[in-house]
Design a protein around this motif. Sequence first.
Motif, PDB file in Angstrom:
ATOM      1  N   GLU A  54      30.825 -55.561  10.750  1.00  0.00           N
ATOM      2  CA  GLU A  54      29.644 -54.784  10.358  1.00  0.00           C
ATOM      3  C   GLU A  54      28.518 -55.702   9.888  1.00  0.00           C
ATOM      4  N   GLY A  55      28.869 -56.719   9.107  1.00  0.00           N
ATOM      5  CA  GLY A  55      27.865 -57.640   8.603  1.00  0.00           C
ATOM      6  C   GLY A  55      27.237 -58.457   9.708  1.00  0.00           C
ATOM      7  N   THR A  82      33.634 -52.814  18.373  1.00  0.00           N
ATOM      8  CA  THR A  82      32.509 -52.136  17.724  1.00  0.00           C
ATOM      9  C   THR A  82      31.241 -52.247  18.553  1.00  0.00           C
ATOM     10  N   LEU A  83      30.981 -53.430  19.097  1.00  0.00           N
ATOM     11  CA  LEU A  83      29.803 -53.626  19.954  1.00  0.00           C
ATOM     12  C   LEU A  83      29.885 -52.758  21.206  1.00  0.00           C
ATOM     13  N   HIS A  84      31.075 -52.686  21.774  1.00  0.00           N
ATOM     14  CA  HIS A  84      31.291 -51.852  22.964  1.00  0.00           C
ATOM     15  C   HIS A  84      31.017 -50.387  22.648  1.00  0.00           C
ATOM     16  N   ALA A  85      31.469 -49.943  21.471  1.00  0.00           N
ATOM     17  CA  ALA A  85      31.249 -48.545  21.073  1.00  0.00           C
ATOM     18  C   ALA A  85      29.772 -48.251  20.845  1.00  0.00           C
ATOM     19  N   VAL A 110      29.387 -55.941  26.851  1.00  0.00           N
ATOM     20  CA  VAL A 110      30.122 -56.962  26.118  1.00  0.00           C
ATOM     21  C   VAL A 110      30.954 -57.836  27.049  1.00  0.00           C
ATOM     22  N   ARG A 111      30.717 -59.138  26.932  1.00  0.00           N
ATOM     23  CA  ARG A 111      31.567 -60.126  27.589  1.00  0.00           C
ATOM     24  C   ARG A 111      32.330 -60.852  26.485  1.00  0.00           C
ATOM     25  N   THR A 131      17.662 -53.336  20.865  1.00  0.00           N
ATOM     26  CA  THR A 131      18.795 -52.587  20.319  1.00  0.00           C
ATOM     27  C   THR A 131      20.101 -53.243  20.759  1.00  0.00           C
ATOM     28  N   ILE A 132      21.139 -52.993  19.996  1.00  0.00           N
ATOM     29  CA  ILE A 132      22.471 -53.421  20.429  1.00  0.00           C
ATOM     30  C   ILE A 132      22.836 -52.668  21.716  1.00  0.00           C
TER      31      ILE A 132
END
Length: 301
Positions: free
Chosen positions: A138-139, A172-175, A180-181, A151-152
């Motif tokens: 998260e951080g 988390t990034l995928h969600a 994401v690689r 944006t992410i």
Amino acid sequence: MLTGRRFIFVGGDLRQLEVIQQVVDNDATVTLVGFELCNRTFTDTTHADLTVETFAGADALVLPVAGMAEDGSVQTRFSREPLILNEHHFAALKPGAKVFTGIARNRLESICSEYGLCLVKLMEQDEVAILNSIPTAEGAIALAMEKTEVTIHDSNVVVLGFGRCGKTLSRTLHALGAHVRVVAKPLPELARIREMGMQDVPFERLLEAVQDADIVFNTIPALVLPAAILKEMRLDAVIIDIASAPGGTDFRYAERRGMTAILAPSLPGIVAPKTAGKIIAESICRLMNVKDAEPEVHEKG
């Protein structure tokens, strides 16, 4: 419960306050060293100086996550004076006492071995490290959001490493909708990355993976982003390196090239100290009630 057990806490940050509270709540006797500037109070605790007498007969010594440096110094946020431990402090502990630390350097390992103490490296305990990866992820993502202008969601993101933090961060990034690689070495990890719906990249293709990245997150504690790799990356790419210091990025070259590269270890203690402290405390309380704990107990001598 920890009734009848005596704990010594030496230094630390906001996480340590949560650990102290839980240990007190479990009915332990607690002595605090280096907390004179802390404005939080705890019932039935004693403040003491860094003397051998303070350590005499204690069942447990709790150090900060960063542990003890090779010169004996301990990081502290709440003390007016530097805290420096020596062998006499450890020798005064009860034989077989547990020494809790996040990480352990050579000198701490050697002293615990010399005096027959049980060294517990909390960041090597799965129950701590896996849960600790949540505030870390998260951080890291919050830091990336602050440093980028995109944006992410829909961004090209690369995660280097697929260990405890790499897994949580990637998922988390995928969600969040990022492309994401994940760069990893072991074939089982590469297979799991693909099964999770992300692009698996063998380590030897790292350069290819990062060339068009918007954000690169590094979790590998080795130089994986040297000057030769950084030279081929986009100038506006943002690198968030959460590996243990000194990280895995050539920060000197990144700065020279005008890239944004940030070393951000110990994020849990910054972004979520209460959560991180509770995770540590739960493990300490459990291990104090296990006779044959997982960590190695060093034989005296």
